[in-house]
Design an enzyme around this catalytic site. Structure first.
Site, mmCIF file in Angstrom:
data_model
loop_
_atom_site.group_PDB
_atom_site.id
_atom_site.type_symbol
_atom_site.label_atom_id
_atom_site.label_comp_id
_atom_site.label_asym_id
_atom_site.label_seq_id
_atom_site.Cartn_x
_atom_site.Cartn_y
_atom_site.Cartn_z
ATOM 1 N N SER A 16 0.796 -1.238 0.000
ATOM 2 C CA SER A 16 0.000 0.000 0.000
ATOM 3 C C SER A 16 0.824 1.280 0.000
ATOM 4 C CB SER A 16 -0.956 0.009 1.199
ATOM 5 O OG SER A 16 -2.063 -0.822 0.954
ATOM 6 N N LYS B 47 0.331 3.678 -2.777
ATOM 7 C CA LYS B 47 -0.743 4.674 -2.701
ATOM 8 C C LYS B 47 -0.180 6.088 -2.605
ATOM 9 C CE LYS B 47 -4.531 1.929 -0.658
ATOM 10 N NZ LYS B 47 -4.055 0.629 -0.209
ATOM 11 N N SER C 53 -5.743 3.354 4.613
ATOM 12 C CA SER C 53 -5.270 2.502 3.525
ATOM 13 C C SER C 53 -6.399 1.738 2.850
ATOM 14 C CB SER C 53 -4.203 1.519 4.036
ATOM 15 O OG SER C 53 -3.384 1.069 2.979
#
Length: 425
Positions: free
Chosen positions: A135, A138, A190
């Site tokens: 993640s 991101k 997240s």
């Protein structure tokens, strides 16, 4: 107030736990890590031989098997000389001359400590080794979305948002969400559902990934290739500690990003009942909490981004400020043993802050990749006291309430003992 027998003991135990939680900063109220237990003892892999020079380690599942009719992309070319300076072409520990030994208990395979403002790289391990970002990718999606979407635009949640794999913040069909709220869900919690909702506005998953990869190239992140908007593993996905450090630094030029990684809690909307399901009810709003434990437990923490998949293991990018200096830390392929990733990050930040101001082994790129230095003025999160009301009503309010509960339990004990003593007299 009447407290008797086991009720007194229960009140005392509850008060003690609540008061202790308040004193320790409310860490017990934070979300659990995606993988908090490992059964196999773990030691840091030796990277001196550059095992990840071209590709990440072999996957442990089928998440990177290409779709029928597709093939796995070829590994990205390895730049020569190394981006950021010749020393960053090394694959083992890369430390300034005369630097002390690195902290113990660092199980993360690759890591890098950098100065957020100057772009100087202070110390690293396998800085250009290629690993999976999970993640932390991101960061690229956040930059693209924050620079291309109207934060006040309100979108309607879809079943496709709710059905995405992995971590979800709780977007529901028919819910109404501003892009600002989607960014909160993306950065703080997240949420892969938030990533899907944002990617949809960017033209869909493939278009969003293409924009993320274009951004990576423009930032001279030549070890990085996104395969999914959320960081779920996919064919050809890779990054490096160096690249993530540069991406994090770029994100820190955006004021809202700097604010959101520093925010502890916010209110998030609910969504209506599904009329096709007779027993369904309206889903009320709820509070989302920042999943970065460093934010709650490290003095001067500015915030950051966590990540985890079975293939990537734990990944982490964060920053902290001390004595007017801001340092970032990136960890890749970490484990929760012998200590958790945020604790490993804390030790490496301490190590970086203890190094002399002129200690460096390389530099993060500027936008054109030619020299170190900020690509734009770097943003700072607002002071805690100036945070938005939603943030103020987060952990700070909880800690105060918990402390008050503990004090009430102690007062109850005093009254109980006084009454018993008075009767005995």
């Amino acid at each position: 107030m009447k407290i008797q027998g086991t009720s007194l003991l229960a009140a005392l135990c509850a008060g003690a736990v609540l008061a202790a939680t308040a004193v320790t900063g409310g860490a017990a109220a934070q979300p659990a890590s995606p993988s908090s237990v490992t059964t196999t003892p773990f030691t840091t892999p030796n990277t001196d031989g550059c095992p990840q020079k071209t590709t990440p380690p072999a996957p442990v599942d089928s998440s990177e098997v290409p779709a029928p009719g597709s093939t796995t992309p070829k590994p990205l070319a390895v730049p020569t000389p190394a981006v950021g300076g010749s020393r960053l072409g090394e694959c083992g520990l890369v430390l300034p001359k005369g630097a002390p030994a690195v902290p113990q208990d660092i199980s993360s395979t690759a890591w890098l400590v950098a100065d957020v403002d100057s772009g100087e790289v202070l110390a690293a391990k396998d800085p250009h080794g290629r690993y999976r970002p999970a993640s932390t990718i991101k960061l690229l999606l956040a930059i693209v979305a924050l620079r291309n979407l109207d934060l006040d635009t309100v979108v309607t949640g879809t079943q496709a948002d709710a059905d995405v794999d992995g971590t979800r913040v709780g977007i529901g069909p028919g819910g109404r969400y501003s892009n600002r709220q989607l960014m909160q869900a993306l950065i703080m919690a997240s949420g892969n559902d938030a990533a899907h909702a944002l990617a949809t506005q960017l033209g869909g998953d493939d278009a969003a990934v293409a924009k993320m990869n274009e951004l990576a190239k423009s930032l001279y992140l030549l070890d990085t290739r996104a395969a999914t908007p959320s960081g779920l593993d996919g064919p050809g996905m890779s990054t490096s500690a160096y690249d993530l450090s540069a991406a994090f630094r770029e994100a820190m030029t955006i004021p809202l990003f700097a604010e959101l990684i520093h925010t502890e809690q916010v209110d998030f909307p609910g969504y209506p009942r599904d009329p096709k399901i007779p027993e369904d009810k309206d889903h009320p709003g709820f509070v989302i909490a920042n999943d970065n434990h460093l934010l709650y437990n490290y003095d001067g923490a500015l915030g950051g981004k966590t990540g985890f998949t079975d293939d990537s293991r734990h990944t982490f990018a964060a920053a902290a400020e001390r004595n007017g200096r801001r340092l970032s830390i990136v960890l890749l392929q970490g484990e929760v043993l012998p200590i958790r990733p945020w604790q490993q990050a804390a030790r490496l930040l301490d190590y970086g802050f203890a190094l002399p101001r002129d200690a460096q082994v390389g530099a993060l790129p500027s936008r054109n990749g030619d020299s170190p230095g900020p690509t734009a003025p770097l943003a700072s999160p607002p002071p805690k006291d100036d945070a938005a009301p939603a943030a103020e009503s987060g952990n700070g309010g909880i800690r105060t309430a918990l402390l008050a509960a503990g004090l009430l339990a102690i007062l109850a004990l005093v009254l109980y003992v006084h009454r018993r003593t008075s009767r005995r007299r």
